[in-house]
Motif scaffolding. Structure first.
Motif, PDB file in Angstrom:
ATOM      1  N   MET A 105      13.801   2.843  -7.956  1.00  0.00           N
ATOM      2  CA  MET A 105      15.001   2.651  -7.102  1.00  0.00           C
ATOM      3  C   MET A 105      16.154   2.556  -8.120  1.00  0.00           C
ATOM      4  SD  MET A 105      13.056   0.252  -4.210  1.00  0.00           S
ATOM      5  CE  MET A 105      12.381  -1.082  -5.248  1.00  0.00           C
ATOM      6  N   THR A 106      17.259   3.141  -7.365  1.00  0.00           N
ATOM      7  CA  THR A 106      18.321   3.044  -8.291  1.00  0.00           C
ATOM      8  C   THR A 106      19.652   2.729  -7.391  1.00  0.00           C
ATOM      9  OG1 THR A 106      17.626   4.931  -9.882  1.00  0.00           O
ATOM     10  CG2 THR A 106      20.014   4.508  -9.942  1.00  0.00           C
ATOM     11  N   ALA A 113      27.633  -1.661 -15.773  1.00  0.00           N
ATOM     12  CA  ALA A 113      26.587  -0.530 -15.703  1.00  0.00           C
ATOM     13  C   ALA A 113      27.046   0.356 -14.560  1.00  0.00           C
ATOM     14  CB  ALA A 113      25.206  -1.495 -15.226  1.00  0.00           C
ATOM     15  N   GLY A 114      26.696   1.570 -14.744  1.00  0.00           N
ATOM     16  CA  GLY A 114      26.973   2.791 -13.914  1.00  0.00           C
ATOM     17  C   GLY A 114      25.719   2.676 -12.910  1.00  0.00           C
ATOM     18  N   LYS A 115      24.612   2.608 -13.560  1.00  0.00           N
ATOM     19  CA  LYS A 115      23.320   2.733 -12.529  1.00  0.00           C
ATOM     20  C   LYS A 115      22.630   1.547 -12.992  1.00  0.00           C
ATOM     21  CE  LYS A 115      23.155   7.541 -11.999  1.00  0.00           C
ATOM     22  NZ  LYS A 115      22.389   8.928 -12.423  1.00  0.00           N
ATOM     23  N   VAL A 116      22.056   1.007 -12.046  1.00  0.00           N
ATOM     24  CA  VAL A 116      20.871  -0.293 -12.177  1.00  0.00           C
ATOM     25  C   VAL A 116      19.563   0.375 -11.528  1.00  0.00           C
ATOM     26  CG1 VAL A 116      20.081  -2.486 -11.603  1.00  0.00           C
ATOM     27  CG2 VAL A 116      22.529  -1.887 -11.857  1.00  0.00           C
ATOM     28  N   ASN A 117      18.600   0.452 -12.432  1.00  0.00           N
ATOM     29  CA  ASN A 117      17.298   1.101 -12.185  1.00  0.00           C
ATOM     30  C   ASN A 117      16.195  -0.215 -11.700  1.00  0.00           C
ATOM     31  OD1 ASN A 117      17.669   3.649 -12.528  1.00  0.00           O
ATOM     32  ND2 ASN A 117      17.536   3.405 -14.613  1.00  0.00           N
ATOM     33  N   ILE A 118      15.749  -0.156 -10.446  1.00  0.00           N
ATOM     34  CA  ILE A 118      14.722  -1.154 -10.175  1.00  0.00           C
ATOM     35  C   ILE A 118      13.505  -0.289  -9.954  1.00  0.00           C
ATOM     36  CG2 ILE A 118      14.296  -3.138  -8.341  1.00  0.00           C
ATOM     37  CD1 ILE A 118      17.538  -2.199  -7.604  1.00  0.00           C
ATOM     38  N   VAL A 119      12.587  -0.910 -10.684  1.00  0.00           N
ATOM     39  CA  VAL A 119      11.183  -0.219 -10.651  1.00  0.00           C
ATOM     40  C   VAL A 119      10.062  -0.895 -10.373  1.00  0.00           C
ATOM     41  CG1 VAL A 119       9.704   1.305 -12.107  1.00  0.00           C
ATOM     42  CG2 VAL A 119      11.941   1.448 -12.655  1.00  0.00           C
ATOM     43  N   LEU A 120       9.399  -0.361  -9.241  1.00  0.00           N
ATOM     44  CA  LEU A 120       8.138  -1.179  -9.173  1.00  0.00           C
ATOM     45  C   LEU A 120       6.963  -0.304  -9.900  1.00  0.00           C
ATOM     46  CD1 LEU A 120       8.591  -1.433  -5.287  1.00  0.00           C
ATOM     47  CD2 LEU A 120       9.189  -2.948  -6.744  1.00  0.00           C
ATOM     48  N   THR A 167      25.717   4.740  -4.208  1.00  0.00           N
ATOM     49  CA  THR A 167      24.493   5.172  -3.527  1.00  0.00           C
ATOM     50  C   THR A 167      23.204   4.039  -3.886  1.00  0.00           C
ATOM     51  OG1 THR A 167      23.833   6.542  -5.013  1.00  0.00           O
ATOM     52  CG2 THR A 167      24.865   7.470  -3.127  1.00  0.00           C
ATOM     53  N   PHE A 168      22.349   4.039  -2.971  1.00  0.00           N
ATOM     54  CA  PHE A 168      21.020   3.388  -3.372  1.00  0.00           C
ATOM     55  C   PHE A 168      20.054   4.450  -3.028  1.00  0.00           C
ATOM     56  CE2 PHE A 168      17.155   1.632  -2.223  1.00  0.00           C
ATOM     57  CZ  PHE A 168      16.807   0.268  -3.188  1.00  0.00           C
ATOM     58  N   SER A 169      19.087   4.706  -3.967  1.00  0.00           N
ATOM     59  CA  SER A 169      17.944   5.774  -3.837  1.00  0.00           C
ATOM     60  C   SER A 169      16.626   5.266  -4.250  1.00  0.00           C
ATOM     61  CB  SER A 169      18.494   7.020  -4.862  1.00  0.00           C
ATOM     62  OG  SER A 169      18.278   6.518  -6.121  1.00  0.00           O
ATOM     63  N   MET A 170      15.560   6.032  -3.723  1.00  0.00           N
ATOM     64  CA  MET A 170      14.179   5.806  -3.949  1.00  0.00           C
ATOM     65  C   MET A 170      13.494   6.863  -4.241  1.00  0.00           C
ATOM     66  SD  MET A 170      11.445   3.468  -1.588  1.00  0.00           S
ATOM     67  CE  MET A 170      12.754   2.394  -1.018  1.00  0.00           C
TER      68      MET A 170
END
Ligand code: FRU
Length: 619
Positions: free
Chosen positions: A522-523, A505-512, A530-533
């Motif tokens: 959050m990605t 995976a290029g990006k993993v999305n973590i969603v609350l 990078t980690f973003s919110m």
């Protein structure tokens, strides 16, 4: 005859009108009204006096946040005792704040009030709702009325809080002081509020520790335990040095002989003055040179000034650090200087913390730091001036400073969990602002050889993990989100451990998210590291244009990421598990987040661990 009668009538009418006018004028300007135990005198369009006739414990003052600040002079036996400002309600009272009358028991107290308005008519002033709502009471109810009040983050019972300051550890207790306004939930009237804790999590609230005096209101500062009685106020006295902010900013000393409950002002104040704006003195004992060291923020010069002393009263300026270094867009405030171990080595390096506002990476306030050496007089930075290092990559982590007198191997900090861009407008009323989680600091050597701060949540927090952790089995996930539940019966208050391997995976999305589709996205971007919110849709955001935001942290190389998230009613704190990045953001969801989902932008990601611990204060 008829004409004569008319004249008499006209004269009576004229006189009556004059009389009424006279009565009205005298009533208008001298009117006094009795309220239970109080006499309110309306002395002019913008001036009133309240006499306390039969006192109770508190005078409760009605506040309207949209109203201008009134200036209140408290007169005790007719003598001016203190002055504070309060936004006295005009149209509706948002809440009440207490003024403590007990302290003046047996004396007469009155309040000379100059409203913040510029009215020309006393009748309008008399209609302000504050005069109906003001009252005496023996009780002030501090029971929580706020849906967003965090559970396991420190907040004041009521009123406004900004910077943590003056923190020290002694006899098994952590003392936390903070910039505090007891007369409203917006900035003003700075005092040092006080709380203490044995475990950095369960806080006991105490009365205000340092109040304004003739030198000014009480800005940020620091405290030390004077183990060798170098200043002469007794062995183990707690010495606080802070900024007295009046027309100018000067540094004052106060001492406590009862473990920080009450402080006396040093009569020789101020102890440091300058013709420049200087504030937030932070001091520590430098064992090698056997001297006290104090670091002072020269806010507009964007410099930290370093002083030394043998006795905490007389200080010599030794050096300045900062011209041209790091982020320079805002004022420099709230410094700290400490020696930290470098993980996995015997090496130690010095870290200078410098909070700046504005000029943070995502707008507004933020904490930057410099790594280098300190010889007792001068700080030398390891990196070039153009290098900026951030302690936390969220928008809500400011004025981070450490506890003094903690064991040599532990350096624990706490921050104010807000941002000057919108701190006064966040959707709470009874109180405003919480602290971040307490965090332990160390240094680590990053892949590029740079020394960076590792920020790890204080281990005491783990004691809050409830017995019923939700341990989800490992799984693989692609574009279609895998959804797991958060602890609903605990209002979503939890810690989450998430270990992922991004694989293809290029990006993993973590969603609350909650049922209303309010969400924190959050990605982890494995390509750009990078980690973003993103909190643009996290809940209430429209109280400030600066609130919706995406914050981004650089992350270390590698597909594998071990992440920890701490969710409380109004915050999400994300950490790389070993502390390589921290990201603190406020959120105001209308309902708690009830689920966490993981998905990718394409390839497969492996979730090796997803454990959700409901956090519980009863333990
Ligand atoms: C930082 C700060 C400090 C000052 C205090 C006043 O947030 O501006 O520099 O001492 O707040 O409340």
């Amino acid at each position: 005859m008829r004409k004569h009668k008319t004249n008499i009538y006209m004269n009576v009418k004229r006189n009556l009108t004059a009389l009424l006018l006279l009565l009205w004028i005298s009533f208008g300007f001298c009117a006094a009204q009795n309220r239970e135990g109080l006499k309110v005198h309306y002395l002019g369009a913008n001036h009133s006096l309240i006499q306390v006739v039969s006192p109770k414990k508190y005078l409760l003052l009605p506040v309207e946040e949209a109203a201008p600040e009134a200036t209140v002079h408290v007169l005790v036996n007719n003598k001016a005792e203190r002055t504070f400002t309060v936004r006295l309600a005009m149209n509706r009272a948002d809440y009440l704040v207490p003024f403590d009358l007990e302290q003046y028991k047996g004396k007469t107290v009155s309040f000379d009030i100059h409203s913040g308005n510029s009215r020309s008519n006393v009748r309008d002033a008399m209609e302000d709702v504050c005069w109906d709502d003001i009252k005496l009471a023996d009780i002030f109810d501090t029971a929580n009325r706020e849906e967003f009040r965090p559970l396991y983050h420190h907040t004041p019972l009521y009123g406004w809080m900004n910077d943590p300051n003056g923190m020290f550890y002694k006899d098994g207790e952590y003392h936390l002081y903070y910039q505090y306004n007891p007369y409203g939930s917006m900035w003003g009237n700075m005092n040092w509020g006080h709380s203490s804790s044995k475990d950095l999590i369960h806080w006991e609230h105490h009365p205000v520790a340092i109040e304004p005096n003739g030198l000014g209101i009480v800005f940020s500062g620091s405290s030390v335990v004077d183990k060798e009685n170098t200043v002469g106020f007794g062995k183990d006295a707690v010495i606080a040095i802070y900024t007295s902010a009046g027309a100018s900013q000067i540094q004052s000393l106060a001492y406590s002989r009862d473990n920080g409950k009450t402080f006396q002002f040093y009569e020789g104040n101020p102890i440091i003055t300058s013709d420049k704006e200087c504030r937030d003195p932070n001091m520590f004992w430098h064992a090698e040179s056997r001297k006290w060291v104090l670091i002072l923020a020269a806010a507009l010069e964007k410099e930290m000034w370093i002083y030394t002393s043998d006795n905490l009263k007389e200080w010599t300026k030794e050096s300045a650090f900062g011209k041209g270094y790091g982020a320079q867009d805002g004022v420099w405030e709230c410094p700290d200087l400490m020696q930290l171990p470098v993980r996995g080595t015997d090496e130690k390096k010095w870290v200078l913390i410098c909070n700046i506002n504005p000029g943070g990476p995502f707008g507004g306030s933020a904490a930057q730091y410099f790594v280098g050496d300190f010889d007792g007089k001068t700080f030398t930075c390891d990196t070039k001036p153009e290098v900026t290092k951030w302690m936390d990559y969220g928008k809500d982590h400011y004025a981070a400073v450490s506890w003094s007198n903690v064991s040599e191997n532990r350096h624990t900090i706490i921050a104010w969990m807000s941002n000057w861009q919108y701190a006064n407008n966040v959707p709470t009323k009874q109180y405003r602002s919480a602290n971040s989680l307490p965090r332990d600091l160390e240094l680590y050597r990053a892949e590029d050889g740079e020394l960076c701060l590792a920020t790890v949540p204080a281990k005491e927090i783990e004691a809050l993990r409830g017995e019923k952790a939700l341990k989800y089995a490992a799984f693989s996930v692609g574009k279609k989100a895998a959804v797991r539940k958060l602890p609903v019966d605990n209002s979503g208050i939890c810690e989450i451990e998430l270990d992922i391997n991004a694989h293809s995976a290029g990006k993993v999305n973590i969603v609350l998210a909650n049922e209303e589709d309010e969400q924190v996205v959050m990605t982890y971007d494995a390509v750009n590291k990078t980690f973003s919110m993103d909190r643009a849709k996290s809940g209430l955001t429209d109280f400030s244009k600066d609130f919706p935001a995406v914050t981004v942290a650089p992350v270390a190389d590698g597909e594998q990421q071990r992440l920890r998230f701490f969710i409380d009613r109004c915050s999400v704190e994300a950490f790389e598990a070993s502390g390589r990045f921290a990201m603190t953001n406020l959120v105001f969801p209308k309902h708690p987040y009830t689920k966490i989902s993981v998905s990718t932008d394409g390839g497969q990601c492996r979730v090796n661990k997803l454990t959700v611990y409901p956090l519980n204060m009863n333990k």
